[in-house]
Design a protein around this motif. Structure first.
Motif, PDB file in Angstrom:
ATOM      1  N   TRP A 173       0.867  -1.175   0.000  1.00 23.50           N
ATOM      2  CA  TRP A 173       0.000   0.000   0.000  1.00 23.50           C
ATOM      3  C   TRP A 173       0.908   1.230   0.000  1.00 23.50           C
ATOM      4  N   HIS A 198      -2.653   5.273  -2.098  1.00 27.36           N
ATOM      5  CA  HIS A 198      -3.964   4.717  -1.781  1.00 27.36           C
ATOM      6  C   HIS A 198      -4.540   5.323  -0.505  1.00 27.36           C
ATOM      7  N   VAL A 228      -9.164   8.127  -2.417  1.00 28.45           N
ATOM      8  CA  VAL A 228      -8.228   7.485  -1.502  1.00 28.45           C
ATOM      9  C   VAL A 228      -8.877   7.385  -0.127  1.00 28.45           C
ATOM     10  N   MET A 275      -8.425  -2.666  -0.407  1.00 27.86           N
ATOM     11  CA  MET A 275      -7.897  -2.199  -1.682  1.00 27.86           C
ATOM     12  C   MET A 275      -8.909  -2.357  -2.814  1.00 27.86           C
ATOM     13  N   VAL A 278     -10.900   0.815  -3.238  1.00 26.11           N
ATOM     14  CA  VAL A 278     -10.153   1.866  -3.944  1.00 26.11           C
ATOM     15  C   VAL A 278     -10.245   1.635  -5.450  1.00 26.11           C
TER      16      VAL A 278
END
Length: 301
Positions: A173, A198, A228, A275, A278
């Motif tokens: 990340w 991120h 983000v 994730m 995102v």
């Protein structure tokens, strides 16, 4: 009153799963811990409180823990010189090194007053699970404001501004760091997005004038604009302090939703960052690829 929250962030519902995109990733989810603590005029006591809060979050199996702005020092121009330390050789850095290596975590040391020769900075340090200092961020935008019948403050009367943006990686990340007043400048957040971040981390100490007006608004704005996760990590309210922090540490997802937040008092927060969320937000609302860079652009100098 102490608050402890752990919550899992849910995915944007209308997209197909894209877990296969993360087959090569170390952690498609990452557990982020946030400490909201007060700082008294006693450095050893402040570090003791930070230790207790870190230990609490370690028990929740956080991968990365973030402390607030000036966690080792009262916030104020009268205190910066007294509490300033050299990095990485000061008492606080030794503490952060110990806590990161002992607990095998990434640890973001909020910020501390840093002494470098004749200059003082408001500086965040980041430590890896081996106890190594991997980066530092010196506050770029100094807090100089004058709101009649509200608050007057001038960091530039004693601090020097930093002049570099700061990113680091943890479990694949990518993170960007700003300190408090840095949050007000969208250009900085945009540069972090350009660099592939991120998550944006903002140790801060908004006050009881600007906090109710802008703290959550700005955190959500940075998250939505750049798709983000954003963590605003504040100090806690201290009734006897000369500067009163607003508190309300918050973690916001890429849709601009406040996933969890504290109130005024000391607290810890813990959230699983996802994730896939995102990725889904960026795929479904693809503003990054639609920007008219032939007309305008945000660039690093």
């Amino acid at each position: 009153m102490f608050l402890s929250v752990i919550i899992r962030s849910f995915a944007f519902t209308s997209a197909r799963s894209s877990f296969s995109n993360f087959a090569g990733m170390d952690k498609p989810t990452l557990r982020l811990g946030v400490v909201q603590s007060g700082a008294k005029d006693d450095k050893k006591e402040n570090l003791k409180v930070a230790r207790e809060k870190i230990d609490e979050l370690v028990k929740k199996k956080c991968d990365i823990i973030v402390l607030p702005e000036c966690f080792n020092s009262p916030y104020g121009t009268d205190y910066f010189s007294k509490y300033a330390e050299e990095i990485p050789n000061g008492e606080t850095c030794h503490f952060l090194k110990e806590m990161s290596s002992k607990n095998k975590i990434h640890l973001v040391g909020g910020s501390i007053p840093e002494r470098d020769g004749q200059h003082l900075y408001n500086t965040s340090t980041v430590w890896n699970p081996e106890g190594e200092l991997i980066c530092r961020h010196r506050k770029i935008h100094l807090f100089d404001i004058n709101i009649p019948d509200g608050i007057q403050f001038q960091e530039s009367s004693i601090l020097k501004a930093g002049n570099t943006i700061t990113t680091f990686a943890a479990h694949n990340w990518k993170f960007g760091i700003g300190i408090c007043y840095d949050l007000r400048f969208e250009e900085l957040a945009r540069l972090y997005r350009n660099k592939g971040c991120h998550v944006l981390l903002y140790p801060g100490a908004f006050n009881w004038t600007t906090g109710p007006l802008h703290w959550e608004l700005l955190l959500r704005g940075r998250a939505v604009d750049n798709q983000v996760y954003v963590a605003g990590v504040s100090g806690a309210y201290c009734p006897n302090a000369s500067y009163q922090a607003w508190g309300h540490s918050s973690i916001v997802d890429p849709l601009g939703k406040v996933v969890t937040k504290a109130q005024h008092d000391e607290a810890v927060l813990c959230v699983d960052l996802d994730m896939s969320l995102v990725t889904k937000v960026r795929q479904q609302i693809p503003v990054f690829g639609q920007r008219r860079t032939d007309v305008y652009e945000t660039v690093e100098k």
